[in-house]
Design an enzyme around this catalytic site. Structure first.
Site, PDB file in Angstrom:
ATOM      1  N   LYS A  96      42.431  40.911  42.906  1.00  0.00           N
ATOM      2  CA  LYS A  96      41.848  41.174  44.221  1.00  0.00           C
ATOM      3  C   LYS A  96      41.875  39.917  45.092  1.00  0.00           C
ATOM      4  CE  LYS A  96      37.557  40.615  44.859  1.00  0.00           C
ATOM      5  NZ  LYS A  96      36.203  40.417  45.352  1.00  0.00           N
ATOM      6  N   ASN A  97      41.517  38.771  44.503  1.00  0.00           N
ATOM      7  CA  ASN A  97      41.410  37.545  45.282  1.00  0.00           C
ATOM      8  C   ASN A  97      42.768  36.964  45.666  1.00  0.00           C
ATOM      9  OD1 ASN A  97      38.623  37.636  45.266  1.00  0.00           O
ATOM     10  ND2 ASN A  97      38.409  36.282  43.503  1.00  0.00           N
TER      11      ASN A  97
ATOM     12  N   CYS B 278      28.882  39.787  48.444  1.00  0.00           N
ATOM     13  CA  CYS B 278      27.784  39.728  47.477  1.00  0.00           C
ATOM     14  C   CYS B 278      26.736  38.719  47.916  1.00  0.00           C
ATOM     15  CB  CYS B 278      28.309  39.318  46.095  1.00  0.00           C
ATOM     16  SG  CYS B 278      29.217  40.614  45.239  1.00  0.00           S
TER      17      CYS B 278
ATOM     18  N   ARG C 277      27.647  30.850  51.752  1.00  0.00           N
ATOM     19  CA  ARG C 277      29.080  30.531  51.742  1.00  0.00           C
ATOM     20  C   ARG C 277      29.480  30.242  53.182  1.00  0.00           C
ATOM     21  NH1 ARG C 277      31.517  35.176  47.799  1.00  0.00           N
ATOM     22  NH2 ARG C 277      30.066  36.525  48.892  1.00  0.00           N
TER      23      ARG C 277
ATOM     24  N   ASP D 106      32.982  32.852  38.645  1.00  0.00           N
ATOM     25  CA  ASP D 106      33.126  34.298  38.499  1.00  0.00           C
ATOM     26  C   ASP D 106      33.095  34.766  37.048  1.00  0.00           C
ATOM     27  OD1 ASP D 106      33.174  34.801  41.169  1.00  0.00           O
ATOM     28  OD2 ASP D 106      35.327  35.105  41.333  1.00  0.00           O
TER      29      ASP D 106
ATOM     30  N   ARG E  38      33.883  46.984  43.823  1.00  0.00           N
ATOM     31  CA  ARG E  38      34.488  46.048  44.768  1.00  0.00           C
ATOM     32  C   ARG E  38      35.571  45.197  44.112  1.00  0.00           C
ATOM     33  NH1 ARG E  38      31.242  42.068  46.261  1.00  0.00           N
ATOM     34  NH2 ARG E  38      32.956  41.414  47.589  1.00  0.00           N
TER      35      ARG E  38
END
Length: 416
Positions: A22-23, A116, A121, A305, A397
């Site tokens: 995803k990233n 999230c 951030r 993560d 997600r």
């Protein structure tokens, strides 16, 4: 609202295939804004963040065609530069549209992003970096508004090695006038992958994957074909689940070099590992793992993560260990839920002291963010009795069909 219900029933065994990252896919999709020509992207993961950003691309005027894990994006008729709050409130990666929109169209209005609730951030690195490239940037009514007739090359040093800020400036500088040098860049593997894509589009980039990147701006970029690399966090999640349940699994379609630090910690925990170019086998020999100390830090160190997943593993391991979170200040929200299952965890600021238990107990728990969801699933797989995990929309997600993949390896798991 969906729930996942798990009955702990012993070790995970079998094979599982990892989806695209995803990233990595999110900045690749954003980069399609840099060209009026179609982009063909393969190995797109079927997760909610991807669906959200694709809807946002269509709102901007892009044509999106999806066939399984393949994707064609045509940004030849983009007619808007505004990413509204209603679309970006659930996805942090919306900030990645800022650089490409500004570089190609000379303006961008992107709502301050969501995602999230794991801590602050800030977007200051994105803003100050674009200002160094000659943009005029302001924040008005919750929107980042950026303007520049054409960005110009410059030298910029990140205060901290932000992944998304590095990606944003990399994309913006690809169409800038002149040479840009970026220092103290993030090192995550998603960055050299993005640079590879940009170079295939005609960009001139050197040093991606190191702390110093040099970009020679070009006038135009063209469409290309790209394959999204495998998800290293999904890989680590399945391996940790197998370790916690005393299992034996093979993870296929992955890249072991992307998570060497995690693999090292699993070996310290007593797991037996074998690996090839695109697979990893983990076996516990049916034995309980040992507790291992973990400290999160930017890549190539231990990833934030994976912190929650290892918290679950340590909760079930022999001995005691510390888990230190250095990236996000609110990323211990899963601890209270683990404690509901009988975990012995003591919090001291940004450090958690975990005393392993032979078994945890099933309980109703609530997911607080994406990786906390994975943590609770791992704990539930190894617990006695039934666990109901609420608010699993967080899970969707970032993980593609994780419940069915786990069921294929013997987990007793269902979604309601």
């Amino acid at each position: 609202m969906d729930k996942i219900i798990i009955s702990g029933n012993g070790p995970l065994c079998g094979e599982v295939r990892v989806a695209g990252a995803k990233n990595a896919a999110l900045p690749i999709i954003a980069a399609s804004l840099l060209t009026p020509e179609p982009m063909k992207i393969g190995n797109i993961p079927g997760v909610r963040d991807i669906s959200t950003i694709l809807k946002l691309m269509e709102l901007l005027g892009a044509r999106v065609e999806r066939d399984g894990t393949g994707l064609v994006i045509d940004c030849g008729e983009v007619n808007s530069v505004q990413a509204p709050y209603e679309m970006v409130k659930t996805i942090r990666a919306s900030i990645l549209l800022l650089g490409p929109l500004l570089a190609r169209f000379g303006e961008a209005d992107v709502s301050l992003p969501g995602g999230c609730a794991i801590g602050t951030r800030p977007v200051n690195e994105h803003i100050s970096g674009l200002e160094a490239l000659g943009a005029e940037v302001s924040i008005e009514g919750g929107y980042i508004k950026a303007r520049a007739k054409r960005l110009r090359g410059a030298s910029y040093t990140f205060d901290v090695p932000s992944v998304t800020a590095t990606e944003n400036l990399l994309m913006a500088a690809a169409l800038a006038d002149g040479i840009t040098t970026l220092e103290n860049c993030a090192l995550e593997p998603e960055i050299p992958d993005l640079a590879q894509l940009l170079c295939a589009m005609g960009a001139k980039i050197r040093g991606a994957g190191t702390s110093s990147i040099r970009i020679e701006g070009v006038n135009t970029l063209q469409g290309t074909i790209h394959h999204v690399p495998p998800d290293r966090i999904e890989t680590g999640t399945f391996l940790t689940a197998a370790a916690a349940t005393r299992g034996d699994i093979i993870v296929q379609d992955t890249k072991p070099e992307f998570l060497q630090h995690v693999l090292g910690k699993l070996e310290q925990a007593g797991c037996l590992l074998q690996q090839g170019n695109d697979w990893i086998r983990l076996s516990t020999g049916g034995k309980r793992c040992r507790a291992v100390n973990v400290t999160t830090a930017p890549y190539p160190a231990f990833p934030t993560d994976m912190q929650a997943q290892f918290m679950a593993l340590n909760s079930l391991a022999e001995g005691s260990a510390t888990v230190v979170e250095n990236i996000f200040e609110n990323r211990f929200m899963h601890v209270a839920e683990l404690q509901r299952m009988g975990a012995d965890v003591e919090l001291q600021g940004h450090t958690a002291i975990v005393h392993g238990q032979a078994r945890l107990q099933g309980a109703p728990v609530m997911a607080t963010d994406l990786r906390a969801s994975a943590c609770l699933i791992i704990a539930a797989l190894a617990a006695e009795g039934e666990t109901t995990i609420d608010r699993v929309y967080h899970l969707d997600r970032g993980y593609t069909n994780i419940d069915t993949k786990l069921a294929d390896m013997g987990a007793v798991i269902r979604r309601e």
